[in-house]
Every structure is written in C-alpha cells, then in structure tokens.
Design a protein around this motif. Structure first.
Motif, PDB file in Angstrom:
ATOM      1  N   ARG A   1       0.825  -1.209   0.000  1.00  0.00           N
ATOM      2  CA  ARG A   1       0.000   0.000   0.000  1.00  0.00           C
ATOM      3  C   ARG A   1       0.856   1.255   0.000  1.00  0.00           C
TER       4      ARG A   1
ATOM      5  N   LYS B   1       2.202   4.697   1.279  1.00  0.00           N
ATOM      6  CA  LYS B   1       2.420   5.250   2.607  1.00  0.00           C
ATOM      7  C   LYS B   1       1.343   6.283   2.934  1.00  0.00           C
ATOM      8  N   ASN B   2       0.803   6.211   4.143  1.00  0.00           N
ATOM      9  CA  ASN B   2      -0.245   7.108   4.654  1.00  0.00           C
ATOM     10  C   ASN B   2      -1.643   6.756   4.160  1.00  0.00           C
ATOM     11  N   VAL B   3      -1.769   5.729   3.313  1.00  0.00           N
ATOM     12  CA  VAL B   3      -3.094   5.199   2.975  1.00  0.00           C
ATOM     13  C   VAL B   3      -3.350   4.053   3.946  1.00  0.00           C
ATOM     14  N   GLU B   4      -4.226   4.283   4.894  1.00  0.00           N
ATOM     15  CA  GLU B   4      -4.430   3.303   5.955  1.00  0.00           C
ATOM     16  C   GLU B   4      -5.197   2.073   5.478  1.00  0.00           C
ATOM     17  N   ARG B   5      -6.239   2.287   4.675  1.00  0.00           N
ATOM     18  CA  ARG B   5      -7.066   1.183   4.205  1.00  0.00           C
ATOM     19  C   ARG B   5      -7.389   1.346   2.718  1.00  0.00           C
TER      20      ARG B   5
ATOM     21  N   ASN C   1     -12.744  -4.063   3.154  1.00  0.00           N
ATOM     22  CA  ASN C   1     -12.723  -3.908   4.612  1.00  0.00           C
ATOM     23  C   ASN C   1     -14.148  -3.968   5.146  1.00  0.00           C
TER      24      ASN C   1
ATOM     25  N   ASN D   1     -15.101  -0.347   9.254  1.00  0.00           N
ATOM     26  CA  ASN D   1     -14.391   0.899   8.965  1.00  0.00           C
ATOM     27  C   ASN D   1     -14.620   1.947  10.041  1.00  0.00           C
TER      28      ASN D   1
ATOM     29  N   GLU E   1     -12.608   7.924   9.628  1.00  0.00           N
ATOM     30  CA  GLU E   1     -11.413   8.393   8.929  1.00  0.00           C
ATOM     31  C   GLU E   1     -11.140   7.585   7.661  1.00  0.00           C
ATOM     32  N   HIS E   2     -11.520   6.297   7.691  1.00  0.00           N
ATOM     33  CA  HIS E   2     -11.326   5.465   6.502  1.00  0.00           C
ATOM     34  C   HIS E   2     -12.243   5.937   5.374  1.00  0.00           C
TER      35      HIS E   2
ATOM     36  N   GLN F   1     -10.948   8.930   3.735  1.00  0.00           N
ATOM     37  CA  GLN F   1      -9.867   8.581   2.814  1.00  0.00           C
ATOM     38  C   GLN F   1     -10.428   7.991   1.523  1.00  0.00           C
TER      39      GLN F   1
ATOM     40  N   TYR G   1       0.041  11.514  -1.234  1.00  0.00           N
ATOM     41  CA  TYR G   1       0.049  10.999   0.134  1.00  0.00           C
ATOM     42  C   TYR G   1       1.432  11.016   0.762  1.00  0.00           C
TER      43      TYR G   1
END
Length: 331
Positions: free
Chosen positions: A113, A115-119, A144, A147, A150-151, A154, A328
């Motif tokens: 993934r 960087k800084n993209v959590e999901r 996912n 969730n 914050e997801h 994003q 990101y």
C-alpha cells in the motif's frame, strides 16, 4: 506498458481470460501481456504471440482457498507470481478474475500500500441510467468489512482522485451512502463521517445519498463501509439480472404477440441491456496500492476482460497511481 495477467483465475479460465487478452491486444498494440499459468492450456487460445509472454506454473489459487494462507503457502501460484512481477518492476499492473480475497491479500502483502493510505478500498465504476457513458465510482465494496469514519474520508479522497484523473471529471461530487439525505440521519459511523467530510476542503462533498437513487447519478463518487458497499453492489447486480430475466419471461408468456413486440423493440431492449452492463466500465480496483491491482468477476467473459484491460491502460496512461503516491507521501 506491461500487464501481468493471472490467466488461471476465474470460472472460465484460461479460455475467457486469454480470449479477452487477444481482443485487447488488437485494440491496444502498445501493451505487453505477461500470462501466468499452465502454458499448454494458455497456448491453446493464443492466436497471435506478438507482445505475449507465457510464464508457466502448475499452481493456482482456487475459490475455496483461504486468501491469506493461499498467498503465503502457494508461492508458485499464477496470481502470486503475477503480483511478484509487479513488485519487482517487471510489470506495471496486475489483473485477475480469481479469488477476490486472495487478490486483495496479494495486493496488500506483495504489491504494497501507499504510505499514509491506511485502508485501500475496493472500487468499481457503476452505470447511471440514461447516460450511456456515465457512471459513478463506489468504494469500499468489500476490501474492509469494518471501517472508521477516517477510513471513509480517505475513500472520498481516493475516489475523487480516480474520478478526476482517470475519468476526467472536474471537481467530482462526493456523496455519503446513508439511510436518508438529512444530515442527522444514520449510524454513529455515518454521522461522524458526514461531519469530517463537511470539514474536508480537498473534496467536493455534496452530502448524504440514498441507495435507491444511486443509479440516477446523484454523485460521481459514493463512499461507504465495505460491508454495506458489498451488499449494495450485489443487490444492484441481482436486481439487474432478475429484471432482465423477468422481462424475457414476460415476453415469452405472451406468445406470438409478445415475440412480435419484442422484435419491434429489439434495438431498444439491446440498448437497455448494454446500458446496465457495468462490466463495460472495467473491473474493481484495489485503490491505494503502489500499482494498479484490478479484479473482474469470476464468471467473466472475453469482452469484460477487454474492457478491464482498457481500464488498466487508462490508469497507466494517466499515471494516477504515481500522482496518488506523490499526494500521500508528500504530506
């Protein structure tokens, strides 16, 4: 451009996959295809070997395999080798019609993934009624199940990026899927998400949208949690298939009059079927990874494979992933 293809993934593999690649190869001579799977079975459907490389392997991931275990244990599986090619820089994208969970795992654990993209979210472009080339991007569609607000915020950024860069929509409208359009409606998840989306100045948030209105195009990007998104997607798919089946049955039940009417309406009926064919927009993208990872339906046919390859080519030409990385990782 090089696309790594899991030629053994899907219900009709390798026939449908390779035949679809052959169709796409005629349309896009600037693409090189790396086909992973059983060479003798793949070669049976290869009609022109220009820009085609077959990488043989006897191992494949089935629909019954547990996704993460399969990725870790079946090191020589066609899907795993295709993902490894992307990681190694030997291919620019991976395409599969195989086990969805396994492809998601391969994308996360092998391709990686941003960087800084959590999901990363699973996203598809779905049709809008009355707009032949229209559609809306929806995510998450099942990557996912659970969730946080914050997801979903994003997902709104990811979806807006795709709609703008790949589909050419200026300031795409972002809607939050909810059980009402009022700001006060919904669960704790959607209420908090609404608040965060309203504060985010990088996206064009237009508020809540309802499931019944989706195919009328109230937004260019629709965000929701993965559990709800997957349920809505399957409801849309099932309704479209059942409506076409009901229409066909109703015509046949009317005997000769019904068949004559169907003949007169043949072009209109064909157009309606085509308009509702979401496969023309391509496959589902696991968006938020370091390279395009794209999945199409397991029961896909050659035409759907061609449309998905066209979609991947557009992603590569627009360089949307590199732009997303810059956005990101430059924070």
């Amino acid at each position: 451009m090089r696309i790594a293809v899991d030629a053994m993934g899907g219900d009709n593999a390798p026939k449908a996959i390779v035949e679809g690649v052959m169709l796409a190869k005629k349309d896009f001579p600037d693409i090189e295809f790396l086909l992973y799977g059983k060479e003798n079975e793949i070669r049976e459907y290869v009609t022109d070997e220009t820009n085609i490389t077959i990488i043989h392997t006897d191992e494949k991931i089935t629909s019954d395999d547990e996704p993460v275990k399969a990725i870790r244990r079946k090191k020589e599986a066609s899907m795993v080798l295709a993902a490894q090619a992307v990681k190694a820089g030997e291919a620019d994208a991976i395409f599969s019609a195989g086990n969805t969970g396994a492809l998601l795992a391969a994308g996360l654990f092998i391709v990686g993934r941003i960087k800084n993209v959590e999901r990363p979210g699973l996203m598809s472009t779905l049709p809008v009624i009355g707009q032949k080339n229209g559609g809306f991007d929806m995510l998450d569609l099942g990557a996912n199940a659970d969730n946080k607000p914050e997801h979903l915020v994003q997902y709104a950024v990811l979806g807006s990026f795709y709609a703008n860069r790949v589909r050419g929509i200026n300031k795409p409208r972002v809607g939050l899927l909810n059980n009402g359009t009022e700001e006060t409606k919904g669960s704790e998840l959607t209420k908090k998400t609404f608040e965060l989306l309203s504060e985010n100045k990088t996206i064009n948030f237009i508020g809540n949208v309802e499931a019944r209105d989706l195919l009328n195009g109230p937004a260019d990007v629709v965000v929701t949690d993965g559990f709800t998104g997957n349920a809505v997607l399957k409801s849309i798919e099932g309704t479209a298939l059942n409506m076409m089946s009901l229409l066909k049955t109703s015509i046949l039940d009317e005997g000769i009059k019904g068949k004559m009417g169907a003949m007169l309406l043949k072009n209109a009926l064909r157009g309606m079927k085509s308009e509702m064919d979401y496969s023309k927009h391509g496959g589902a993208v696991l968006f938020g990874l370091k390279a395009p990872v794209v999945k199409t339906h397991g029961a896909t046919g050659p035409d759907a494979v061609r449309y998905t390859i066209r979609q991947i080519r557009t992603m590569l030409i627009t360089d949307v992933v590199s732009q997303l990385v810059e956005y990101y990782e430059g924070k």
